[in-house]
Design a protein around this motif. Structure first.
Motif, mmCIF file in Angstrom:
data_model
loop_
_atom_site.group_PDB
_atom_site.id
_atom_site.type_symbol
_atom_site.label_atom_id
_atom_site.label_comp_id
_atom_site.label_asym_id
_atom_site.label_seq_id
_atom_site.Cartn_x
_atom_site.Cartn_y
_atom_site.Cartn_z
ATOM 1 N N GLY A 27 1.005 -1.027 0.238
ATOM 2 C CA GLY A 27 0.249 -0.161 0.802
ATOM 3 C C GLY A 27 1.180 1.400 0.066
ATOM 4 N N TYR A 28 1.971 0.983 0.124
ATOM 5 C CA TYR A 28 2.654 2.447 -0.143
ATOM 6 C C TYR A 28 3.660 2.433 -1.498
ATOM 7 N N PRO A 29 3.763 4.001 -2.570
ATOM 8 C CA PRO A 29 2.924 5.117 -1.890
ATOM 9 C C PRO A 29 1.568 5.089 -1.880
ATOM 10 N N PRO A 30 0.495 5.406 -1.548
ATOM 11 C CA PRO A 30 -1.013 5.580 -1.026
ATOM 12 C C PRO A 30 -1.308 6.613 -2.647
ATOM 13 N N TYR A 31 -1.930 6.411 -3.295
ATOM 14 C CA TYR A 31 -2.335 6.870 -4.563
ATOM 15 C C TYR A 31 -3.929 6.826 -5.114
ATOM 16 N N ASN A 32 -3.944 8.070 -5.522
ATOM 17 C CA ASN A 32 -5.434 8.673 -6.298
ATOM 18 C C ASN A 32 -5.266 7.990 -7.493
ATOM 19 N N VAL A 33 -6.310 7.920 -8.346
ATOM 20 C CA VAL A 33 -7.605 8.063 -9.871
ATOM 21 C C VAL A 33 -7.918 8.403 -9.826
ATOM 22 N N GLU A 34 -7.913 9.265 -10.395
ATOM 23 C CA GLU A 34 -9.238 10.530 -11.210
ATOM 24 C C GLU A 34 -9.469 10.168 -12.506
ATOM 25 N N ILE A 35 -10.796 10.886 -12.751
ATOM 26 C CA ILE A 35 -10.815 11.458 -14.856
ATOM 27 C C ILE A 35 -11.258 12.453 -14.476
ATOM 28 N N LEU A 36 -10.616 13.133 -15.382
ATOM 29 C CA LEU A 36 -10.614 14.596 -15.540
ATOM 30 C C LEU A 36 -11.470 15.023 -16.550
ATOM 31 N N PRO A 37 -12.536 15.793 -16.717
ATOM 32 C CA PRO A 37 -14.132 15.451 -18.009
ATOM 33 C C PRO A 37 -12.132 16.309 -18.728
ATOM 34 N N ALA A 38 -13.792 15.469 -20.003
ATOM 35 C CA ALA A 38 -13.205 16.832 -21.354
ATOM 36 C C ALA A 38 -12.962 18.020 -21.553
ATOM 37 N N GLY A 39 -11.688 18.719 -22.306
ATOM 38 C CA GLY A 39 -11.661 19.856 -21.928
ATOM 39 C C GLY A 39 -12.378 20.930 -23.604
ATOM 40 N N ALA A 40 -12.257 21.728 -24.341
ATOM 41 C CA ALA A 40 -12.181 22.240 -25.520
ATOM 42 C C ALA A 40 -11.704 21.997 -26.338
ATOM 43 N N HIS A 41 -10.115 22.081 -26.121
ATOM 44 C CA HIS A 41 -8.632 20.910 -27.049
ATOM 45 C C HIS A 41 -8.628 19.376 -26.815
ATOM 46 N N ARG A 42 -8.987 18.837 -25.360
ATOM 47 C CA ARG A 42 -8.350 18.099 -25.068
ATOM 48 C C ARG A 42 -9.661 16.948 -24.566
ATOM 49 N N PRO A 43 -9.107 15.280 -24.833
ATOM 50 C CA PRO A 43 -10.393 14.604 -24.572
ATOM 51 C C PRO A 43 -10.015 14.471 -23.192
ATOM 52 N N GLU A 44 -10.148 13.577 -22.796
ATOM 53 C CA GLU A 44 -11.118 13.088 -20.934
ATOM 54 C C GLU A 44 -9.307 12.373 -20.769
ATOM 55 N N ILE A 45 -9.453 12.950 -19.155
ATOM 56 C CA ILE A 45 -7.607 12.069 -18.957
ATOM 57 C C ILE A 45 -7.797 11.781 -17.483
ATOM 58 N N LEU A 46 -7.107 10.270 -17.295
ATOM 59 C CA LEU A 46 -7.096 9.996 -15.875
ATOM 60 C C LEU A 46 -5.677 10.438 -15.720
ATOM 61 N N ARG A 47 -5.562 10.672 -14.442
ATOM 62 C CA ARG A 47 -4.369 11.182 -14.144
ATOM 63 C C ARG A 47 -3.900 9.760 -12.373
#
Length: 119
Positions: A27-47
């Motif tokens: 479990g080290y290091p802890p992490y997050n996974v999030e979806i960043l919504p698509a913008g005007a000039h970019r697709p949806e992003i996974l961070r």
């Protein structure tokens, strides 16, 4: 996150080798996974964001080998004297995420002890 063909970008199971490897990562290091919504000039992003306080850029490695994202951290062995309490982790780590073909790392940046990787 699903691609237009119905496949997933990433597997949240950290390895395919079984529970022994997952336990070794501990479990080290802890992490997050999030979806960043698509913008005007970019697709949806996974961070993926990992808490890597105390690691410098030189001590971190982000790479794609085959269909897997590998994130590794390793600090040089340092003997800083005798501790009364040592609660800050300075150990090496490895996190692996399985990816589908065609997913690429767009950006990886280290800021304020957080390593953010955009896919």
């Amino acid at each position: 996150m699903k691609l237009p063909d119905g496949s997933l970008w990433i597997s949240f199971e950290t390895t395919r080798k079984g529970s022994a490897t997952r336990l070794a990562e501990g479990g080290y290091p802890p992490y997050n996974v999030e979806i960043l919504p698509a913008g005007a000039h970019r697709p949806e992003i996974l961070r993926i964001t990992l808490a890597v306080a105390g690691f410098s850029r030189d001590e971190l490695d982000v790479s794609i080998i085959g269909c897997a994202l590998h994130i590794r951290g390793e600090k040089p062995d340092e003997d800083r004297g005798d501790y009364l309490h040592r609660g800050l982790a300075s150990r090496r780590f490895k996190r692996t995420f399985a990816l589908v073909n065609g997913v690429e790392v767009r950006k990886a940046e280290l800021q304020n002890g957080l390593l953010a990787i955009e896919l």
